[in-house]
Design a protein around this motif. Structure first.
Motif, PDB file in Angstrom:
ATOM      1  N   GLN A  16       0.557  -0.310   9.574  1.00 35.44           N
ATOM      2  CA  GLN A  16       0.293   0.251  10.903  1.00 35.44           C
ATOM      3  C   GLN A  16       1.279  -0.263  11.950  1.00 35.44           C
ATOM      4  OE1 GLN A  16      -3.796  -0.853  11.504  1.00 35.44           O
ATOM      5  NE2 GLN A  16      -4.573   0.673  10.048  1.00 35.44           N
ATOM      6  N   GLU A  17       1.944  -1.367  11.637  1.00 31.59           N
ATOM      7  CA  GLU A  17       2.831  -1.990  12.613  1.00 31.59           C
ATOM      8  C   GLU A  17       4.267  -1.482  12.543  1.00 31.59           C
ATOM      9  OE1 GLU A  17       2.363  -6.120  11.801  1.00 31.59           O
ATOM     10  OE2 GLU A  17       0.484  -6.304  12.948  1.00 31.59           O
ATOM     11  N   VAL A  18       4.573  -0.643  11.547  1.00 32.29           N
ATOM     12  CA  VAL A  18       5.936  -0.124  11.430  1.00 32.29           C
ATOM     13  C   VAL A  18       5.966   1.339  11.858  1.00 32.29           C
ATOM     14  CG1 VAL A  18       6.509  -1.732   9.581  1.00 32.29           C
ATOM     15  CG2 VAL A  18       5.667   0.544   9.010  1.00 32.29           C
ATOM     16  N   GLU A  19       7.130   1.745  12.339  1.00 30.74           N
ATOM     17  CA  GLU A  19       7.304   3.130  12.764  1.00 30.74           C
ATOM     18  C   GLU A  19       7.872   3.965  11.618  1.00 30.74           C
ATOM     19  OE1 GLU A  19       9.736   3.177  16.222  1.00 30.74           O
ATOM     20  OE2 GLU A  19       8.309   2.057  17.466  1.00 30.74           O
ATOM     21  N   GLY A  20       7.575   5.243  11.653  1.00 25.06           N
ATOM     22  CA  GLY A  20       8.113   6.139  10.648  1.00 25.06           C
ATOM     23  C   GLY A  20       7.274   6.163   9.382  1.00 25.06           C
ATOM     24  N   SER A  21       7.798   6.793   8.370  1.00 28.30           N
ATOM     25  CA  SER A  21       7.088   6.934   7.109  1.00 28.30           C
ATOM     26  C   SER A  21       7.000   5.587   6.394  1.00 28.30           C
ATOM     27  CB  SER A  21       7.804   7.942   6.201  1.00 28.30           C
ATOM     28  OG  SER A  21       7.877   9.214   6.823  1.00 28.30           O
ATOM     29  N   VAL A  22       5.891   5.407   5.694  1.00 27.55           N
ATOM     30  CA  VAL A  22       5.649   4.157   4.987  1.00 27.55           C
ATOM     31  C   VAL A  22       5.289   4.470   3.545  1.00 27.55           C
ATOM     32  CG1 VAL A  22       4.289   2.032   4.899  1.00 27.55           C
ATOM     33  CG2 VAL A  22       4.810   3.085   7.108  1.00 27.55           C
ATOM     34  N   TYR A  23       5.871   3.702   2.634  1.00 23.52           N
ATOM     35  CA  TYR A  23       5.579   3.856   1.212  1.00 23.52           C
ATOM     36  C   TYR A  23       5.187   2.501   0.639  1.00 23.52           C
ATOM     37  CZ  TYR A  23       8.116   8.300   1.625  1.00 23.52           C
ATOM     38  OH  TYR A  23       8.534   9.558   2.004  1.00 23.52           O
ATOM     39  N   LEU A  24       4.440   2.557  -0.449  1.00 24.53           N
ATOM     40  CA  LEU A  24       4.090   1.354  -1.185  1.00 24.53           C
ATOM     41  C   LEU A  24       4.352   1.591  -2.663  1.00 24.53           C
ATOM     42  CD1 LEU A  24       2.715  -1.457  -1.584  1.00 24.53           C
ATOM     43  CD2 LEU A  24       0.544  -0.211  -1.794  1.00 24.53           C
ATOM     44  N   ILE A  25       5.108   0.680  -3.278  1.00 25.06           N
ATOM     45  CA  ILE A  25       5.234   0.679  -4.729  1.00 25.06           C
ATOM     46  C   ILE A  25       4.702  -0.657  -5.223  1.00 25.06           C
ATOM     47  CG2 ILE A  25       7.141   2.313  -4.747  1.00 25.06           C
ATOM     48  CD1 ILE A  25       9.080   0.028  -5.218  1.00 25.06           C
ATOM     49  N   ALA A  26       4.068  -0.670  -6.393  1.00 24.01           N
ATOM     50  CA  ALA A  26       3.340  -1.864  -6.799  1.00 24.01           C
ATOM     51  C   ALA A  26       3.390  -2.070  -8.304  1.00 24.01           C
ATOM     52  CB  ALA A  26       1.883  -1.767  -6.345  1.00 24.01           C
ATOM     53  N   HIS A  27       3.385  -3.329  -8.678  1.00 25.50           N
ATOM     54  CA  HIS A  27       3.283  -3.704 -10.096  1.00 25.50           C
ATOM     55  C   HIS A  27       1.804  -3.666 -10.490  1.00 25.50           C
ATOM     56  CE1 HIS A  27       3.616  -6.046 -13.782  1.00 25.50           C
ATOM     57  NE2 HIS A  27       4.925  -5.827 -13.739  1.00 25.50           N
ATOM     58  N   PRO A  28       1.488  -3.217 -11.711  1.00 28.73           N
ATOM     59  CA  PRO A  28       0.079  -3.088 -12.100  1.00 28.73           C
ATOM     60  C   PRO A  28      -0.655  -4.412 -12.281  1.00 28.73           C
ATOM     61  CG  PRO A  28       1.522  -2.519 -13.942  1.00 28.73           C
ATOM     62  CD  PRO A  28       2.394  -2.636 -12.735  1.00 28.73           C
ATOM     63  N   GLU A  29       0.009  -5.553 -12.116  1.00 29.05           N
ATOM     64  CA  GLU A  29      -0.698  -6.831 -12.100  1.00 29.05           C
ATOM     65  C   GLU A  29      -1.387  -7.076 -10.760  1.00 29.05           C
ATOM     66  OE1 GLU A  29       1.835 -10.072 -13.240  1.00 29.05           O
ATOM     67  OE2 GLU A  29       2.664  -9.002 -14.947  1.00 29.05           O
ATOM     68  N   SER A  30      -1.156  -6.198  -9.783  1.00 26.03           N
ATOM     69  CA  SER A  30      -1.747  -6.349  -8.459  1.00 26.03           C
ATOM     70  C   SER A  30      -3.221  -5.916  -8.473  1.00 26.03           C
ATOM     71  CB  SER A  30      -0.969  -5.505  -7.442  1.00 26.03           C
ATOM     72  OG  SER A  30       0.406  -5.833  -7.450  1.00 26.03           O
ATOM     73  N   PRO A  31      -4.006  -6.351  -7.477  1.00 21.71           N
ATOM     74  CA  PRO A  31      -5.424  -5.972  -7.428  1.00 21.71           C
ATOM     75  C   PRO A  31      -5.605  -4.463  -7.258  1.00 21.71           C
ATOM     76  CG  PRO A  31      -4.988  -7.864  -6.026  1.00 21.71           C
ATOM     77  CD  PRO A  31      -3.653  -7.330  -6.436  1.00 21.71           C
ATOM     78  N   LEU A  32      -6.698  -3.955  -7.806  1.00 21.49           N
ATOM     79  CA  LEU A  32      -6.945  -2.516  -7.804  1.00 21.49           C
ATOM     80  C   LEU A  32      -6.955  -1.903  -6.399  1.00 21.49           C
ATOM     81  CD1 LEU A  32      -7.511   0.002  -9.476  1.00 21.49           C
ATOM     82  CD2 LEU A  32      -9.949  -0.604  -9.471  1.00 21.49           C
ATOM     83  N   PRO A  33      -7.559  -2.539  -5.360  1.00 23.10           N
ATOM     84  CA  PRO A  33      -7.516  -1.921  -4.023  1.00 23.10           C
ATOM     85  C   PRO A  33      -6.093  -1.679  -3.521  1.00 23.10           C
ATOM     86  CG  PRO A  33      -9.180  -3.632  -4.079  1.00 23.10           C
ATOM     87  CD  PRO A  33      -8.397  -3.755  -5.361  1.00 23.10           C
ATOM     88  N   VAL A  34      -5.168  -2.566  -3.867  1.00 23.81           N
ATOM     89  CA  VAL A  34      -3.762  -2.389  -3.484  1.00 23.81           C
ATOM     90  C   VAL A  34      -3.141  -1.261  -4.296  1.00 23.81           C
ATOM     91  CG1 VAL A  34      -1.479  -3.477  -3.459  1.00 23.81           C
ATOM     92  CG2 VAL A  34      -3.499  -4.778  -2.734  1.00 23.81           C
ATOM     93  N   LEU A  35      -3.416  -1.227  -5.587  1.00 26.64           N
ATOM     94  CA  LEU A  35      -2.838  -0.202  -6.455  1.00 26.64           C
ATOM     95  C   LEU A  35      -3.302   1.195  -6.066  1.00 26.64           C
ATOM     96  CD1 LEU A  35      -3.146  -2.048  -9.890  1.00 26.64           C
ATOM     97  CD2 LEU A  35      -1.109  -1.799  -8.463  1.00 26.64           C
ATOM     98  N   LYS A  36      -4.527   1.298  -5.587  1.00 27.95           N
ATOM     99  CA  LYS A  36      -5.038   2.603  -5.165  1.00 27.95           C
ATOM    100  C   LYS A  36      -4.264   3.150  -3.964  1.00 27.95           C
ATOM    101  CE  LYS A  36      -9.862   2.117  -6.704  1.00 27.95           C
ATOM    102  NZ  LYS A  36     -11.266   2.000  -6.248  1.00 27.95           N
ATOM    103  N   ARG A  37      -3.612   2.276  -3.221  1.00 29.39           N
ATOM    104  CA  ARG A  37      -2.848   2.689  -2.032  1.00 29.39           C
ATOM    105  C   ARG A  37      -1.399   3.042  -2.363  1.00 29.39           C
ATOM    106  NH1 ARG A  37      -6.128   3.379   2.568  1.00 29.39           N
ATOM    107  NH2 ARG A  37      -7.862   1.899   2.415  1.00 29.39           N
TER     108      ARG A  37
END
Length: 307
Positions: free
Chosen positions: A175-196
């Motif tokens: 929310q603190e950055v301007e413009g489009s935002v993307y997230l890429i994640a390794h599957p060792e991360s927690p499920l709530p993060v991976l869902k995003r």
């Protein structure tokens, strides 16, 4: 006469260590390289389970780990005796284990997978009518269960680095950055993060995603994995705004303490033959651990007859 020495480095090691290596890659790339290498000595700048895998695949080579402390929480959180009992409780299941595991762990497995091929291999097993138990990474298993509707019993260990990524902190940062935002994640991360995430995949997969990115160069791309790979991403795409995902508000400083034990001094010592030699595995242990790894490698090279 000097011996032929090859140095391998994982993407999560520091940039100066990667520059010292003959090959930089993820677990699957380095496993294949180690297997095919004709080197007499393999210096593995990574963690112990990686060096063990290199020795299992290339027993003729002397394999040296630069620092004794380079372990992994997925290994230290797994008691092999408990794992053996758990497997016996699920004797009619196929035991699929993530490559981030000890040689003893691998020897209790039917298949070994990496984050790059785990989706395809487990789908292959289910297509054959098999039931699967998954170890040791609980977060990766939870994501597979969520993504594909599996009901795999899961082991309880986590990667202490990836498990710190936090959905609430991530949303605040986005929310603190301007413009489009993307997230890429390794599957060792927690499920709530991976869902995003816009993309979930292996270290090499995330690097390829960055290389192939064709969106607005003013976009911000958050990366939920160890910070070592951000060096490679920055080299590949200096035009992009790439940041590590936060682990709590205001913090983007998530490193693997074990990978960072691969210092310049430690790697130089290992290249001179002074390091932790992977010479403690018996032939029986290596044979038992090699069988599920070879299944994975055969599958990754197109053999769909194995199950």
């Amino acid at each position: 006469m000097s011996r032929r020495v090859v140095t391998l480095a994982h993407y999560y090691t520091a940039p100066e260590i990667q520059k010292m290596a003959d090959k930089v890659g993820d677990s699957l790339e380095l496993s294949l390289f180690a297997k095919q290498s004709d080197a007499e000595v393999i210096v593995f700048a990574g963690v112990r389970f990686m060096a063990e895998t290199a020795k299992i695949l290339n027993p003729r080579a002397e394999v040296i780990l630069p620092d004794r402390g380079s372990t992994c929480s997925l290994v230290t959180q797994t008691d092999v005796n408990d794992l053996k009992r758990w497997r016996e409780e699920h004797s009619d299941y196929v035991h699929v284990s993530y490559i981030n595991s000890s040689a003893e762990h691998k020897a209790l497995s039917d298949w070994i997978v990496t984050s790059r091929n785990v989706d395809d291999i487990i789908a292959h097993l289910y297509s054959k009518g098999r039931k699967v138990i998954f170890s040791p990474d609980r977060n990766m298993g939870a994501y597979l269960n969520f993504q594909y509707g599996y009901d795999m019993p899961l082991w309880s260990a986590v990667c202490e680095v990836h498990d710190k990524f936090n959905e609430e902190a991530l949303l605040t940062a986005m929310q603190e950055v301007e413009g489009s935002v993307y997230l890429i994640a390794h599957p060792e991360s927690p499920l709530p993060v991976l869902k995003r995430a816009n993309y979930v995949g292996s270290t090499s997969g995330m690097l390829k995603w960055i290389i192939d990115f064709s969106g607005d160069s003013n976009s911000t791309i958050f990366v939920a994995t160890e910070d070592g790979i951000l060096y490679n991403m920055g080299l590949a795409r200096p035009d992009l705004k790439i940041a590590q995902a936060p682990i709590y508000a205001g913090c983007q400083c998530n490193q693997c303490p074990y990978m960072k034990l691969n210092t310049i001094e430690a790697v130089k010592r290992a290249q001179s033959g002074d390091g932790i030699k992977i010479d403690y595995l018996t032939e029986a242990q290596m044979n038992a651990a090699r069988a599920p790894i070879e299944k994975m490698l055969a599958f990754s090279q197109g053999d769909r007859s194995v199950w």
